[in-house]
Design a protein around this motif. Structure first.
Motif, PDB file in Angstrom:
ATOM      1  N   PHE A  95      55.876  68.697 -37.874  1.00  0.00           N
ATOM      2  CA  PHE A  95      55.513  67.778 -36.854  1.00  0.00           C
ATOM      3  C   PHE A  95      56.793  67.226 -36.285  1.00  0.00           C
ATOM      4  O   PHE A  95      57.641  66.836 -37.207  1.00  0.00           O
ATOM      5  N   THR A 145      59.217  60.710 -34.631  1.00  0.00           N
ATOM      6  CA  THR A 145      59.281  61.270 -33.089  1.00  0.00           C
ATOM      7  C   THR A 145      60.346  60.333 -32.476  1.00  0.00           C
ATOM      8  O   THR A 145      59.832  59.233 -31.940  1.00  0.00           O
ATOM      9  N   ASP A 196      45.358  69.058 -36.351  1.00  0.00           N
ATOM     10  CA  ASP A 196      45.266  69.299 -34.649  1.00  0.00           C
ATOM     11  C   ASP A 196      45.151  67.954 -33.911  1.00  0.00           C
ATOM     12  O   ASP A 196      45.960  67.742 -32.682  1.00  0.00           O
ATOM     13  N   LEU A 197      44.879  67.018 -34.642  1.00  0.00           N
ATOM     14  CA  LEU A 197      44.875  65.424 -34.016  1.00  0.00           C
ATOM     15  C   LEU A 197      46.366  64.948 -34.155  1.00  0.00           C
ATOM     16  O   LEU A 197      46.791  64.241 -33.332  1.00  0.00           O
ATOM     17  N   THR A 216      49.100  66.927 -34.278  1.00  0.00           N
ATOM     18  CA  THR A 216      49.743  67.466 -33.032  1.00  0.00           C
ATOM     19  C   THR A 216      49.561  66.947 -31.726  1.00  0.00           C
ATOM     20  O   THR A 216      50.460  66.868 -30.933  1.00  0.00           O
ATOM     21  N   ARG A 217      48.419  66.564 -31.527  1.00  0.00           N
ATOM     22  CA  ARG A 217      48.101  66.145 -30.215  1.00  0.00           C
ATOM     23  C   ARG A 217      48.693  64.818 -29.910  1.00  0.00           C
ATOM     24  O   ARG A 217      49.326  64.430 -28.853  1.00  0.00           O
ATOM     25  N   GLN A 218      48.725  63.923 -31.211  1.00  0.00           N
ATOM     26  CA  GLN A 218      49.367  62.589 -30.995  1.00  0.00           C
ATOM     27  C   GLN A 218      50.914  62.626 -30.832  1.00  0.00           C
ATOM     28  O   GLN A 218      51.490  62.068 -29.950  1.00  0.00           O
ATOM     29  N   GLU A 243      52.421  65.292 -29.564  1.00  0.00           N
ATOM     30  CA  GLU A 243      52.941  65.878 -28.417  1.00  0.00           C
ATOM     31  C   GLU A 243      52.792  64.579 -27.302  1.00  0.00           C
ATOM     32  O   GLU A 243      53.779  64.587 -26.378  1.00  0.00           O
ATOM     33  N   ARG A 244      52.080  63.634 -27.372  1.00  0.00           N
ATOM     34  CA  ARG A 244      51.706  62.771 -26.583  1.00  0.00           C
ATOM     35  C   ARG A 244      53.032  61.702 -26.767  1.00  0.00           C
ATOM     36  O   ARG A 244      53.661  61.058 -25.774  1.00  0.00           O
TER      37      ARG A 244
END
Length: 144
Positions: free
Chosen positions: A74, A104, A125-126, A128-130, A132-133
């Motif tokens: 990640f 990040t 998956d949560l 990954t979504r965070q 990406e945001r």
């Protein structure tokens, strides 16, 4: 690190799962230029040598065991580890908290999942979504 100590700004979020009474949480912490990288390097160094620590909680004094996990894929860099605190059979077994920490850019996000007497993991998956945001917001300056 997990509690965002030394950050410029941070936010905590609690997760309560429908099928899990233990839940989890996340922390997003923003740092000055280069400070997130240094904090992450400090965490890596600590995880390379720290296997136990002593603490105190509502149930009394404890000795926690720290076990590094596989490095997740990640963000710019990420680590995972599990903290185990023996509670005894009368309290349901060991308290296990799995932690994933992701850097990040100048933001460090930590994700925790808790279980007593079993294992725990925060849904990938949560994470990954965070992440990406976070990356999108850093690139465009858009709000999270």
């Amino acid at each position: 690190m997990v509690n965002a100590k030394g950050s410029l700004a941070h936010v905590f979020q609690t997760f309560n799962w429908d099928d899990d009474i233990w839940g989890g949480g996340s922390t997003l912490a923003s740092y000055e230029n280069g400070r997130a990288e240094q904090r992450f390097a400090d965490l890596r160094q600590s995880l390379s040598s720290c296997r136990t620590y002593d603490g105190e909680a509502w149930a009394g004094k404890f000795t926690a065991t720290v076990a590094p996990g596989p490095a997740p894929s990640f963000g710019d860099e990420a680590v995972s580890f599990t903290e185990t605190i023996p509670l005894g059979a009368e309290r349901g077994g060991d308290r296990n908290e799995t932690v994933v920490v992701v850097r990040t850019g100048n933001t460090i996000a930590s994700f925790t999942a808790l279980n007593v007497g079993g294992t725990a993991s925060f849904p990938p998956d949560l994470i990954t979504r965070q992440v990406e945001r976070l990356r999108a917001a850093q690139q465009t300056g858009a709000p999270l």
